[in-house]
Design a protein around this motif. Structure first.
Motif, PDB file in Angstrom:
ATOM      1  N   LEU A  10       0.678  -1.459  -0.076  1.00 29.05           N
ATOM      2  CA  LEU A  10      -0.104  -0.077  -0.035  1.00 29.05           C
ATOM      3  C   LEU A  10       0.961   1.188  -0.058  1.00 29.05           C
ATOM      4  N   ALA A  11       2.173   1.138   0.649  1.00 30.34           N
ATOM      5  CA  ALA A  11       2.897   2.315   0.762  1.00 30.34           C
ATOM      6  C   ALA A  11       3.314   2.691  -0.790  1.00 30.34           C
ATOM      7  N   SER A  12       3.782   1.566  -1.632  1.00 33.91           N
ATOM      8  CA  SER A  12       3.987   1.921  -2.931  1.00 33.91           C
ATOM      9  C   SER A  12       2.951   2.533  -3.714  1.00 33.91           C
ATOM     10  N   LEU A  13       1.783   1.801  -3.583  1.00 32.02           N
ATOM     11  CA  LEU A  13       0.607   2.103  -4.279  1.00 32.02           C
ATOM     12  C   LEU A  13       0.406   3.625  -4.176  1.00 32.02           C
ATOM     13  N   LEU A  14       0.247   4.144  -2.748  1.00 30.62           N
ATOM     14  CA  LEU A  14      -0.209   5.527  -2.414  1.00 30.62           C
ATOM     15  C   LEU A  14       1.056   6.307  -3.004  1.00 30.62           C
ATOM     16  N   LEU A  15       1.989   6.405  -2.654  1.00 29.78           N
ATOM     17  CA  LEU A  15       3.414   6.898  -2.934  1.00 29.78           C
ATOM     18  C   LEU A  15       3.287   7.002  -4.468  1.00 29.78           C
ATOM     19  N   THR A  16       3.186   6.169  -5.509  1.00 29.50           N
ATOM     20  CA  THR A  16       2.979   6.602  -6.812  1.00 29.50           C
ATOM     21  C   THR A  16       2.280   7.409  -7.297  1.00 29.50           C
ATOM     22  N   THR A  17       0.992   7.279  -6.860  1.00 23.65           N
ATOM     23  CA  THR A  17      -0.331   8.363  -7.344  1.00 23.65           C
ATOM     24  C   THR A  17      -0.082   9.462  -6.643  1.00 23.65           C
ATOM     25  N   SER A  18       0.576   9.597  -5.580  1.00 26.63           N
ATOM     26  CA  SER A  18       0.798  11.099  -5.001  1.00 26.63           C
ATOM     27  C   SER A  18       2.054  11.849  -5.594  1.00 26.63           C
ATOM     28  N   LEU A  19       2.732  11.024  -6.596  1.00 25.53           N
ATOM     29  CA  LEU A  19       3.660  12.010  -7.176  1.00 25.53           C
ATOM     30  C   LEU A  19       3.355  12.253  -8.502  1.00 25.53           C
ATOM     31  N   THR A  20       2.353  11.899  -9.074  1.00 24.08           N
ATOM     32  CA  THR A  20       2.247  11.861 -10.575  1.00 24.08           C
ATOM     33  C   THR A  20       1.997  13.458 -11.048  1.00 24.08           C
ATOM     34  N   ALA A  21       1.582  14.427 -10.269  1.00 21.38           N
ATOM     35  CA  ALA A  21       1.430  15.586 -10.885  1.00 21.38           C
ATOM     36  C   ALA A  21       2.554  16.505 -11.231  1.00 21.38           C
ATOM     37  N   VAL A  72      -6.583  22.483 -11.260  1.00 17.05           N
ATOM     38  CA  VAL A  72      -7.244  21.388 -10.757  1.00 17.05           C
ATOM     39  C   VAL A  72      -6.588  19.937 -11.006  1.00 17.05           C
ATOM     40  N   LYS A  73      -6.355  18.834 -10.208  1.00 18.48           N
ATOM     41  CA  LYS A  73      -5.719  17.937 -10.377  1.00 18.48           C
ATOM     42  C   LYS A  73      -6.615  16.714 -10.106  1.00 18.48           C
ATOM     43  N   ALA A  74      -6.604  15.722 -11.187  1.00 17.52           N
ATOM     44  CA  ALA A  74      -7.398  14.651 -10.811  1.00 17.52           C
ATOM     45  C   ALA A  74      -6.594  13.256 -11.111  1.00 17.52           C
ATOM     46  N   VAL A  75      -6.624  12.552 -10.214  1.00 16.44           N
ATOM     47  CA  VAL A  75      -5.690  11.040 -10.713  1.00 16.44           C
ATOM     48  C   VAL A  75      -6.500   9.943  -9.889  1.00 16.44           C
ATOM     49  N   ALA A  76      -6.676   8.863 -10.725  1.00 15.91           N
ATOM     50  CA  ALA A  76      -7.169   7.491 -10.279  1.00 15.91           C
ATOM     51  C   ALA A  76      -6.389   6.520 -10.737  1.00 15.91           C
ATOM     52  N   GLY A  77      -6.176   5.366  -9.625  1.00 17.32           N
ATOM     53  CA  GLY A  77      -5.144   4.321  -9.829  1.00 17.32           C
ATOM     54  C   GLY A  77      -5.702   2.939  -9.585  1.00 17.32           C
ATOM     55  N   TYR A  78      -5.207   1.759  -9.976  1.00 17.23           N
ATOM     56  CA  TYR A  78      -5.619   0.645  -9.651  1.00 17.23           C
ATOM     57  C   TYR A  78      -4.547  -0.436  -9.712  1.00 17.23           C
ATOM     58  N   THR A 100      -7.736   0.458  -5.166  1.00 16.82           N
ATOM     59  CA  THR A 100      -8.320   1.419  -5.992  1.00 16.82           C
ATOM     60  C   THR A 100      -8.181   2.697  -5.258  1.00 16.82           C
ATOM     61  N   ASN A 101      -7.767   3.539  -5.905  1.00 12.21           N
ATOM     62  CA  ASN A 101      -7.723   5.160  -5.147  1.00 12.21           C
ATOM     63  C   ASN A 101      -7.670   6.225  -6.037  1.00 12.21           C
ATOM     64  N   ALA A 102      -8.351   7.311  -5.658  1.00 14.60           N
ATOM     65  CA  ALA A 102      -8.507   8.634  -6.496  1.00 14.60           C
ATOM     66  C   ALA A 102      -8.452   9.990  -5.715  1.00 14.60           C
ATOM     67  N   GLU A 103      -8.276  10.885  -6.353  1.00 15.81           N
ATOM     68  CA  GLU A 103      -8.159  12.064  -5.655  1.00 15.81           C
ATOM     69  C   GLU A 103      -8.444  13.087  -6.740  1.00 15.81           C
ATOM     70  N   ILE A 104      -8.890  14.426  -6.077  1.00 22.72           N
ATOM     71  CA  ILE A 104      -9.364  15.328  -7.062  1.00 22.72           C
ATOM     72  C   ILE A 104      -9.103  16.763  -6.081  1.00 22.72           C
ATOM     73  N   GLU A 105      -8.120  17.557  -6.575  1.00 20.36           N
ATOM     74  CA  GLU A 105      -7.643  18.699  -5.836  1.00 20.36           C
ATOM     75  C   GLU A 105      -7.671  19.902  -6.592  1.00 20.36           C
ATOM     76  N   ILE A 106      -8.000  20.958  -5.913  1.00 22.05           N
ATOM     77  CA  ILE A 106      -7.665  22.523  -6.394  1.00 22.05           C
ATOM     78  C   ILE A 106      -6.373  22.939  -5.798  1.00 22.05           C
ATOM     79  N   GLY A 107      -5.796  23.644  -6.719  1.00 21.14           N
ATOM     80  CA  GLY A 107      -4.442  24.177  -6.352  1.00 21.14           C
ATOM     81  C   GLY A 107      -4.178  25.497  -7.031  1.00 21.14           C
ATOM     82  N   TYR A 108      -3.011  25.968  -6.485  1.00 24.40           N
ATOM     83  CA  TYR A 108      -2.689  27.470  -7.201  1.00 24.40           C
ATOM     84  C   TYR A 108      -1.074  27.358  -7.257  1.00 24.40           C
ATOM     85  N   GLU A 109      -0.737  27.939  -8.434  1.00 24.99           N
ATOM     86  CA  GLU A 109       0.642  27.698  -9.076  1.00 24.99           C
ATOM     87  C   GLU A 109       1.300  29.227  -8.995  1.00 24.99           C
TER      88      GLU A 109
END
Length: 251
Positions: A10-21, A72-78, A100-109
């Motif tokens: 689970l560590a690898s799964l969550l880590l991978t999706t957290s870094l994609t953006a 806006v960032k959206a990611v889904a993984g399996y 299965t995991n998913a996230e949708i976030e609002i951000g400012y750059e």
């Protein structure tokens, strides 16, 4: 192959999706000019684990990526995995799981002297199932949480630049930190080392490896790999090689 504790997977799964953006913005958009979004796909694997993801980052106020504005960032993984358990029902002492995991976030750059800084905030969804009940699996079931992220990229046009990103989710109290210094080669290739730290209430993990990214007009392809040291709840520390890839397309 070695069978390791569920929480390490689970560590690898969550880590991978957290870094994609961050990878998508830095690798696929060296300058961000005339680009309003990026779509990306990728995957990662190691012993007894396969995982894939897809996502996008979009300018919601129509500013060029790489300049000040809202995102806006959206990611889904399996992913699918297995781990050892004496009570498993497959006859080999293994439990088989799916995540299965998913996230949708609002951000400012923000852009300052060609450096990019972004913050994100939004909901995070995680669902983990196994083919047999495991009361020691603290991450099993459906979890919702809030996630905050921070990303910083130094001037991508320079011979040397660095990417730093971190996030924290209240779902399973997951956190990660990653640093990627990189060098340009032939003006189209970036390469360098990567190091990351992650953890939750039930595991801790460190990655040390490297990456190579090929940058073309409007798209990029990247591979990365190295060694992971990981320890689950009441489990011994293990290490395994990991390898992954990502593709990004600007639009």
């Amino acid at each position: 192959m070695k069978i390791i504790n569920l929480n390490n997977f689970l560590a690898s799964l969550l880590l991978t999706t957290s870094l994609t953006a961050t990878a998508a913005l830095a690798d696929a958009a060296p300058d961000g000019q005339n680009d309003l979004g990026v779509v990306f796909v990728g995957g990662e694997g190691r012993a007894n684990l396969l995982y894939g993801y897809i996502g996008t980052v979009i300018s919601i106020d129509r500013h060029d990526l790489g300049s000040d504005g809202w995102l806006v960032k959206a990611v889904a993984g399996y992913g699918e995995y297995k781990y050892s358990k004496a009570s498993a029902i497959d006859g080999k002492g293994h439990l088989h799981g799916k995540v299965t995991n998913a996230e949708i976030e609002i951000g400012y750059e923000w852009k300052y002297n060609q450096h990019l800084l972004s913050v994100f905030l939004g909901p995070d969804y995680q669902r983990n199932t196994t083919n047999h009940h495991d009361p020691g699996n603290l991450s099993r079931g459906t979890k919702w949480g809030g996630q905050a992220g921070f990303e910083f990229i130094t001037d991508p046009s320079q011979f040397f630049n660095a990417e730093f990103d971190s996030s924290y989710s209240t779902a399973n109290r997951h956190f990660h930190v990653r640093l990627r210094p990189g060098f340009k080669f032939w003006d189209r290739v970036r390469f360098g080392p990567e190091v990351s730290f992650s953890g939750s209430r039930s595991y801790n993990e460190q990655h040390v490896g490297g990456f190579v990214t090929v940058l073309m007009d409007g798209w990029s392809a990247s591979i990365h790999g190295g060694n992971a040291w990981h320890k689950g709840f009441r489990a011994r520390r293990n290490n395994d090689a990991y390898v992954g890839f990502s593709l990004g397309l600007m639009y």
